[in-house]
Design a protein around this motif. Sequence first.
Motif, PDB file in Angstrom:
ATOM      1  N   GLY A 175      11.168 -47.774  31.041  1.00  0.00           N
ATOM      2  CA  GLY A 175      11.149 -46.845  32.161  1.00  0.00           C
ATOM      3  C   GLY A 175       9.982 -47.048  33.094  1.00  0.00           C
ATOM      4  N   ALA A 176       8.885 -47.623  32.580  1.00  0.00           N
ATOM      5  CA  ALA A 176       7.719 -47.862  33.433  1.00  0.00           C
ATOM      6  C   ALA A 176       8.014 -48.889  34.517  1.00  0.00           C
ATOM      7  CB  ALA A 176       6.537 -48.333  32.585  1.00  0.00           C
ATOM      8  N   SER A 177       8.927 -49.832  34.228  1.00  0.00           N
ATOM      9  CA  SER A 177       9.273 -50.858  35.222  1.00  0.00           C
ATOM     10  C   SER A 177      10.642 -50.634  35.843  1.00  0.00           C
ATOM     11  CB  SER A 177       9.243 -52.247  34.564  1.00  0.00           C
ATOM     12  OG  SER A 177      10.131 -52.296  33.461  1.00  0.00           O
ATOM     13  N   ASP A 178      11.458 -49.813  35.178  1.00  0.00           N
ATOM     14  CA  ASP A 178      12.803 -49.538  35.664  1.00  0.00           C
ATOM     15  C   ASP A 178      13.067 -48.037  35.562  1.00  0.00           C
ATOM     16  OD1 ASP A 178      15.462 -49.409  36.327  1.00  0.00           O
ATOM     17  OD2 ASP A 178      16.190 -50.407  34.518  1.00  0.00           O
ATOM     18  N   PRO A 179      12.803 -47.280  36.631  1.00  0.00           N
ATOM     19  CA  PRO A 179      12.959 -45.820  36.563  1.00  0.00           C
ATOM     20  C   PRO A 179      14.346 -45.379  36.097  1.00  0.00           C
ATOM     21  CG  PRO A 179      11.851 -46.467  38.594  1.00  0.00           C
ATOM     22  CD  PRO A 179      12.315 -47.730  37.939  1.00  0.00           C
ATOM     23  N   ALA A 180      15.358 -46.186  36.350  1.00  0.00           N
ATOM     24  CA  ALA A 180      16.711 -45.808  35.919  1.00  0.00           C
ATOM     25  C   ALA A 180      16.813 -45.766  34.394  1.00  0.00           C
ATOM     26  CB  ALA A 180      17.732 -46.791  36.484  1.00  0.00           C
ATOM     27  N   GLY A 181      15.937 -46.516  33.718  1.00  0.00           N
ATOM     28  CA  GLY A 181      15.972 -46.540  32.260  1.00  0.00           C
ATOM     29  C   GLY A 181      15.047 -45.533  31.608  1.00  0.00           C
ATOM     30  N   TYR A 182      14.345 -44.730  32.418  1.00  0.00           N
ATOM     31  CA  TYR A 182      13.377 -43.778  31.868  1.00  0.00           C
ATOM     32  C   TYR A 182      14.106 -42.534  31.368  1.00  0.00           C
ATOM     33  CZ  TYR A 182       9.017 -41.141  31.452  1.00  0.00           C
ATOM     34  OH  TYR A 182       7.951 -40.422  30.977  1.00  0.00           O
ATOM     35  N   ASP A 183      13.975 -42.245  30.094  1.00  0.00           N
ATOM     36  CA  ASP A 183      14.659 -41.092  29.499  1.00  0.00           C
ATOM     37  C   ASP A 183      13.700 -40.434  28.519  1.00  0.00           C
ATOM     38  OD1 ASP A 183      16.307 -39.224  28.372  1.00  0.00           O
ATOM     39  OD2 ASP A 183      17.998 -40.579  28.071  1.00  0.00           O
ATOM     40  N   ILE A 184      12.831 -39.579  29.050  1.00  0.00           N
ATOM     41  CA  ILE A 184      11.792 -38.982  28.209  1.00  0.00           C
ATOM     42  C   ILE A 184      12.391 -38.033  27.183  1.00  0.00           C
ATOM     43  CG2 ILE A 184      11.320 -37.070  29.807  1.00  0.00           C
ATOM     44  CD1 ILE A 184       8.354 -37.387  29.003  1.00  0.00           C
ATOM     45  N   ASP A 185      13.481 -37.349  27.536  1.00  0.00           N
ATOM     46  CA  ASP A 185      14.096 -36.427  26.596  1.00  0.00           C
ATOM     47  C   ASP A 185      14.628 -37.170  25.375  1.00  0.00           C
ATOM     48  OD1 ASP A 185      15.133 -33.662  25.992  1.00  0.00           O
ATOM     49  OD2 ASP A 185      17.027 -34.761  25.997  1.00  0.00           O
ATOM     50  N   ALA A 186      15.309 -38.307  25.604  1.00  0.00           N
ATOM     51  CA  ALA A 186      15.827 -39.092  24.481  1.00  0.00           C
ATOM     52  C   ALA A 186      14.685 -39.623  23.618  1.00  0.00           C
ATOM     53  CB  ALA A 186      16.683 -40.248  24.999  1.00  0.00           C
TER      54      ALA A 186
END
Length: 515
Positions: free
Chosen positions: A88-99
Amino acid sequence: MSRQVVHLLERAQAGDALEVRAVAIDLLAADPCAAHHFVNVVTYIAEADPSGSLAALEPMLAAAVREGSRGWQACALGTRAAERLKLGASDPAGYDIDASLRDLVAAERLTSGGSDPVAAVNAAVAIAIGWYELRLYELVEPQFRAAHAMSAADREQNGNCSMWLFNLAEMHLRWALELYQVGQVEAAESHTATAEKYALQAADEASGADAATWRDMALLAAACARADRHDPGGAARSISRLMPLLQDRGISPALLAYCRPFYGVALSRSGHSDEALAVMRQAVAELPPEADWLVTASTHRTYAVLLTKAGSPDARSTLAYGDALAATLWLQRQQTLHAAETIRDLEALRARHEQVARAADLDPLTGIANRRAFDRAVEEARGRATVLVIDTDKFKQINDTRGHAAGDDALRAIASALAAQAREEDLIARLGGDEFGALLPGVGSATGAEIARRMVRAVRELPDCPATVSIGVADGPALELRDTLIRADAAMYAVKRSGGDGVEVCASGTAARAA
């Protein structure tokens, strides 16, 4: 296998990732166990490839579930959380803090009860790294402490345990850097004091082929921890000696960059203001591109503080802007910590509810299911099933001649013997007194009779237990299991009338002696 896995993990993280991956592929072809999958995962982590590591984690998690390994499941979930955050740090679309939060909380709950020391240590470290990625230092510390305790207890399996103490020291130093940026000086100094304690312990415990390097890394952390407290002059001298020494040994500048702000502070507090400015000017100019945001921010902030002390008006405004940004990031960290603790509390509450529900379905004497659980399972059954009604022979004799405590011991032994012969999907229950029942889903009476015969033999062979069992067997469709139970009960009494210690199979309307 454990020692080989540890060795491969060390090699992968020491620069041999591609070679280790080739070995891991061969190992997986022969034995696709969770430990071998983890070796493969770590080769991607070592190459900073979160997409690759996430893809490799899914079969690892499946293998861990298949093996029933809580340790490797926790390791997989903790690693998945950390790698998602990195992606997620390099690809915001992959950032999923809840998961990621849910994976970490689930991993924590899986860490109890494991028996594989390598899996347990790697699970603790994986969870620690996941919390570290979120800057939730309060949750990191217990995991690294657990990893150190397990490694110290089994050095042959888990290698150099001082690295976890060093990680704890470095974590407290980073925590202090964040606190300084938000003006919490007293709290920051308490963390540098804790960092020094861990660092000196790490230096004392360093062992193995790389002991000298780990010892010097720990002593460097201890020097950084003294920079803002009781020995800034000694700290500056130690940092100036140890940093180039470790660089000459191949430690990357990015791993040492956290020391520069402490070096500048140590020089300034020991009366070397000009040298401190020069050091920080160089630190800003030489910041490694892979340095994380905290090291980058702390380096610039320390330089701005020193410039402000030297009277630079421009530095003052830069410092104010940086501190405002740091305060926002700290608030974000606190909100994430609150979310993590809320999820942990909810998970703990859910687990307690499940525990209470399980307790309500268990017989307190034998630990197997009770009548309530058995009746519900019969009501909820689908498809065809076989039921066994099991009565204990000679139980009154045990109570009369040996006492009720001996009778309780006999019931516990019988319950264990019956359960040991059942399949994973079968339900064995104590129906009351000395009577038991079994629900065998998806099988006919022939298979049920074979399981019943094994149960009879297992009870017959119990040491120091004169009891035997009489078992009635009947099968039928789910909608007719109540009637099937009546037929199985009748078959059980047929065995009793024939002297007990046997099995009777009741077909539709008839009974046939099976043992």
